[in-house]
Design a protein around this motif. Structure first.
Motif, PDB file in Angstrom:
ATOM      1  N   LYS A   1      -6.868 -17.358  -7.596  1.00  0.00           N
ATOM      2  CA  LYS A   1      -7.393 -16.402  -8.573  1.00  0.00           C
ATOM      3  C   LYS A   1      -8.735 -15.861  -8.101  1.00  0.00           C
ATOM      4  CE  LYS A   1      -5.096 -17.387 -12.741  1.00  0.00           C
ATOM      5  NZ  LYS A   1      -5.059 -16.740 -13.988  1.00  0.00           N
ATOM      6  N   LYS A   2      -8.952 -14.604  -8.424  1.00  0.00           N
ATOM      7  CA  LYS A   2     -10.197 -13.934  -8.044  1.00  0.00           C
ATOM      8  C   LYS A   2     -11.285 -14.242  -9.079  1.00  0.00           C
ATOM      9  CE  LYS A   2     -11.781  -9.317  -6.866  1.00  0.00           C
ATOM     10  NZ  LYS A   2     -11.410  -7.908  -6.802  1.00  0.00           N
ATOM     11  N   GLU A   3     -12.459 -14.592  -8.611  1.00  0.00           N
ATOM     12  CA  GLU A   3     -13.608 -14.832  -9.496  1.00  0.00           C
ATOM     13  C   GLU A   3     -14.210 -13.475  -9.855  1.00  0.00           C
ATOM     14  OE1 GLU A   3     -16.294 -16.099 -11.908  1.00  0.00           O
ATOM     15  OE2 GLU A   3     -15.013 -17.599 -10.995  1.00  0.00           O
ATOM     16  N   LEU A   4     -14.215 -13.144 -11.132  1.00  0.00           N
ATOM     17  CA  LEU A   4     -14.665 -11.831 -11.568  1.00  0.00           C
ATOM     18  C   LEU A   4     -16.114 -11.811 -12.057  1.00  0.00           C
ATOM     19  CD1 LEU A   4     -11.448 -10.585 -13.402  1.00  0.00           C
ATOM     20  CD2 LEU A   4     -12.256  -9.991 -11.105  1.00  0.00           C
TER      21      LEU A   4
ATOM     22  N   VAL B   1     -16.082  -9.659 -17.957  1.00  0.00           N
ATOM     23  CA  VAL B   1     -16.052 -11.090 -17.647  1.00  0.00           C
ATOM     24  C   VAL B   1     -17.471 -11.623 -17.513  1.00  0.00           C
ATOM     25  CG1 VAL B   1     -15.380 -12.811 -15.913  1.00  0.00           C
ATOM     26  CG2 VAL B   1     -13.771 -11.012 -16.575  1.00  0.00           C
ATOM     27  N   THR B   2     -18.341 -10.874 -16.859  1.00  0.00           N
ATOM     28  CA  THR B   2     -19.738 -11.287 -16.683  1.00  0.00           C
ATOM     29  C   THR B   2     -20.409 -11.437 -18.045  1.00  0.00           C
ATOM     30  OG1 THR B   2     -19.819 -10.158 -14.548  1.00  0.00           O
ATOM     31  CG2 THR B   2     -21.934 -10.689 -15.582  1.00  0.00           C
ATOM     32  N   SER B   3     -20.253 -10.449 -18.907  1.00  0.00           N
ATOM     33  CA  SER B   3     -20.852 -10.503 -20.248  1.00  0.00           C
ATOM     34  C   SER B   3     -20.302 -11.670 -21.054  1.00  0.00           C
ATOM     35  CB  SER B   3     -20.587  -9.201 -21.005  1.00  0.00           C
ATOM     36  OG  SER B   3     -21.158  -8.118 -20.326  1.00  0.00           O
TER      37      SER B   3
END
Length: 114
Positions: free
Chosen positions: A2-5, A12-14
């Motif tokens: 899975k890609k870390e977003l 995703v960051t928020s």
């Protein structure tokens, strides 16, 4: 794999930064000006232990959203305020307030139609 977003996708960051149950409300309270720890604890709508609030504040400080200012005096005095990037969250708070008010009106309308 899975890609870390985190740090790539704004949603995703928020979401990861604002994971604490009261993080958004704490940011709202601090948007009104610096607040001392005990006053912040009194303003929260539910009973929150000293340890829980302390942990939440440390997380927001580590994420760079708030600043902890400790005054050299007796008794000790600590104030929390929004950082520069935390202040940019105020427009989000305004949008959340508007949407929240719309949703509250929708809830009340829905209940009155039952």
């Amino acid at each position: 794999m899975k890609k870390e977003l985190f740090g790539i996708c704004p949603y995703v960051t928020s979401q990861k930064i604002l994971t604490g149950k009261w993080s958004i409300y704490i940011l709202y309270l601090l948007s009104r000006g610096p607040v001392r720890f005990n006053e912040l604890q009194r303003r929260l709508p539910e009973e929150m232990t000293h340890a829980t609030l302390s942990r939440q504040l440390k997380q927001l400080e580590e994420e760079g959203l708030i600043i902890r200012h400790e005054y050299e005096q007796i008794p000790p005095k600590v104030e929390y305020s929004l950082s520069e990037i935390g202040e940019k969250f105020e427009t989000v708070l305004d949008a959340l307030e508007n949407w929240g008010n719309d949703y509250i009106q929708w809830l009340q309308k829905t209940k009155s139609n039952e």
